[in-house]
Every structure is written in structure tokens, then in C-alpha cells.
Scaffold this active site. Structure first.
Site, short mmCIF file in Angstrom:
data_model
loop_
_atom_site.label_atom_id
_atom_site.label_comp_id
_atom_site.label_asym_id
_atom_site.label_seq_id
_atom_site.Cartn_x
_atom_site.Cartn_y
_atom_site.Cartn_z
N GLU A 1 0.81 -1.22 0.00
CA GLU A 1 0.00 0.00 0.00
C GLU A 1 0.85 1.27 0.00
O GLU A 1 0.51 2.25 -0.67
CB GLU A 1 -0.94 0.00 1.20
CG GLU A 1 -2.08 -1.00 1.09
CD GLU A 1 -1.68 -2.43 1.42
OE1 GLU A 1 -2.47 -3.36 1.14
OE2 GLU A 1 -0.56 -2.62 1.95
N HIS B 1 -10.98 -5.90 7.47
CA HIS B 1 -11.77 -5.74 6.25
C HIS B 1 -13.03 -4.91 6.48
O HIS B 1 -13.83 -4.73 5.56
CB HIS B 1 -12.16 -7.11 5.68
CG HIS B 1 -11.00 -7.90 5.16
ND1 HIS B 1 -10.02 -8.40 5.97
CD2 HIS B 1 -10.67 -8.27 3.89
CE1 HIS B 1 -9.14 -9.06 5.23
NE2 HIS B 1 -9.51 -8.98 3.98
#
Length: 330
Positions: free
Chosen positions: A66, A135
Site C-alpha cells: 500500500e 476488512h
């Protein structure tokens, strides 16, 4: 003779896809990057078909890194591109926080306004999908607190289609929060013109007794609560923030001065949150119009729980209606 508005029905995920397609077709400097967004169309298939039509030089698969995705986006923007980066899930954005907060948000100011970073960070966020740890998160307060970032979240397909294009056109970095629980919620999309600017809040339902304020997936919950309240004789006005930073307080203040009662709802924890800031601002600006304290409904000040307990953690229409009852009974 007036022309009939051109409309179509799309799910939010398809509306974002269509908006990205328009941006790619209209500007060769727009590039998309993220994990599996070209080969797979992303985890939620939001970018499905775009690599086939625009090529893998403009729709790029990246490594699972990321910080690298954001760092590459910053470099691309410095080189004249308009990158749109996708992070697969909200909980995976934190490895990139250093790039977002210390570079993306600050380079315009650090360069005395000579450098623009037109980067869009697409981030699926929120709960209601029964996912595992990392998540399901609501990290909007981190970004809203950071000067130099614009933070927005569409609640319906029409806004998803237009706001992604408006975000890409912005000269400032935009955190584009996508309510993943509503990806497949369908709605009418007007294709000829946007209903509002990127940072305008809108009245989603008119009412006279209490103002309900939220953004993203929470707007659907507020509309459900307003419908139930109407059956009990309470007229609730629903405000869709759309923009979290900056917040367009004009329509909100006008509504609160009319109703005198406010409930702010969000999935994120209450402490030091976007909802807290809205409550404080309305207490300052609307003090003499308020008939009750500004009330907040939120997730709890704990880590997001396992999937089996998310229904206890996330605000639903019943929790919103409990707050409405408290506001009406002051």
C-alpha cells in the site's frame, strides 16, 4: 420544449466503474493503479473491463504494497498524471498513512502552492458485509483531521457516478470513501449533469420535526428510520453530507434551525469523530434554535468486532429511532 433527462439504473459499483470510464476516456493523463484492478477488476469488480478497453499502461496491477501504491501515485502526480489509486479494503490503508499524511497532504503547502497533487485514493469502507478482521473499518476521521486532504463519500449511484469524476478533476488529493456494503444497491443515474458539486451536502428527505445527518451507507439507514418515524407521527429530515472534509454546513444549519432537533449517525466510533465535530459545530451555530442537545449514534469505542457481532456494533434504524425519541422528549 424541454428535453427529457438521460437516465439509467446502475448499482453503485457499476456507477463508479462508469464514472472511471468517462474519466479515462476524457483525459489521457488519468491512470488507475491498485492490487488486481486490471486482471481481476478489483476485489469488488469495480474496475472490471477497464484494462481491456484502455490497456494495462493506464489500468495497472501493483504489488501488494500500500505504501508503494501511494508513493507511486504521488510520483505520477508530480509527473503530470492524474492517478486514481485503489486500496482493496479500509483496514489495509494504514501501511500507507505515512505517504498520505506526510507527503500527499502536505506537498502543495510545502511547495508554497506551486505543486498540485491531483491524486484520488479509492477506499472501500464500512461494515455490514460480515468480513474478517481488517476488512471492516471506518477510518474517515484520520483523513478529515488531516489538512490538505479532501474527503468525500457517495451514498447512492448517481453521486457515485458524478463524484468520482469530480474527484478526479480536482487539483487537490481526494480520499474517496466507497460504502462497500452498498456496492450493489441500485439507483437512478442522471447522465447529462451532476446534481451537486463535490462538496455540497443535500437534503435526501424533507421533514419538520428532527434533522438526521449522515453519509455513505448510513444515509440508507437514516432514510429507513425516517420512514418508520413518519408512521409514528414524526417528520424527519435527512441530510446526506456527501463531503466529510470540507463539510457544507449551509443546508445543515438551515434544516436544524427549522427542526430544532438533531441526530448525527455514523458507523465509526464516537470519540473524536466526524460526528463529534458536526455536533460541536451545530451547537455553536444553532444554539438558540435547538430544542434538545445534538445527539450522536455511532459504532462503539472498541475495535470492530468479529462478523458475528457486527449487528450489535453498527447503528441500525432502531438505534437511530431511539435517539429520535430522546430528542423529541426533551
Amino acid at each position: 420544449m424541454s428535453q427529457t433527462a438521460q437516465t439509467t439504473s446502475l448499482a453503485i459499483a457499476r456507477a463508479i466503474n462508469a464514472g472511471l470510464r468517462e474519466a479515462l476516456a476524457g483525459d489521457d493523463s488519468v491512470v488507475l493503479l491498485g492490487q488486481d484492478i486490471a486482471s481481476l477488476g478489483g476485489v469488488f469488480r469495480v474496475t472490471e473491463g477497464l484494462a481491456k478497453d484502455f490497456g494495462t499502461a493506464r489500468v495497472l496491477d501493483t504489488p501488494l504494497a500500500e505504501a508503494g501504491i501511494l508513493g507511486s501515485s504521488i510520483g505520477l502526480a508530480m509527473g503530470g498524471f492524474r492517478p486514481v489509486a485503489e486500496i482493496q479494503f479500509d483496514g489495509f490503508v494504514f501501511p500507507a498513512i505515512n505517504q498520505i499524511v506526510t507527503q500527499l497532504a502536505k506537498l502543495h503547502s510545502r511547495s508554497a502552492g506551486t505543486m498540485n497533487l491531483p491524486v484520488v485514493l479509492r477506499l472501500p469502507y464500512g461494515g455490514h458485509i460480515g468480513a474478517v478482521e481488517h476488512h471492516q473499518e471506518s477510518p474517515e476521521a484520520y483523513f478529515a483531521h488531516t489538512s490538505g486532504l479532501r474527503v468525500v463519500s457517495p451514498a447512492n449511484a448517481n453521486d457515485a457516478y458524478w463524484m468520482i469524476q469530480q474527484a478526479i478533476a480536482s487539483e487537490d488529493p481526494v480520499i474517496f470513501l466507497e460504502p462497500k456494503a452498498k456496492y450493489w444497491q441500485k439507483g437512478e443515474v442522471r447522465l447529462d449533469r451532476a446534481s451537486a458539486g463535490l462538496h455540497e451536502s443535500l437534503v435526501a428527505r424533507e421533514g419538520t420535526d428532527v434533522t438526521l445527518i449522515g453519509f455513505g451507507a448510513m444515509v440508507t439507514t437514516l432514510l429507513q428510520a425516517a420512514e418508520i418515524a413518519a408512521g409514528e407521527g414524526v417528520s424527519a429530515e435527512v441530510i446526506d453530507l456527501r463531503s466529510i472534509s470540507p463539510v457544507d454546513f449551509g443546508p445543515i444549519v438551515e434544516s436544524v434551525r427549522k427542526t430544532g432537533r438533531v441526530v448525527v449517525a455514523q458507523e465509526a466510533p464516537e470519540n473524536a469523530s466526524v460526528g463529534s465535530e458536526i455536533a460541536a459545530t451545530l451547537s455553536e451555530r444553532c444554539f438558540f434554535s435547538l430544542e434538545a442537545p445534538v445527539l450522536r449514534v455511532s459504532g462503539y469505542d472498541t475495535p470492530f468486532p468479529p462478523a458475528g457481532n457486527e449487528s450489535h456494533y453498527l447503528p441500525d434504524a432502531d438505534r437511530v429511532l431511539e435517539a429520535v425519541d430522546r430528542a423529541m422528549n426533551y
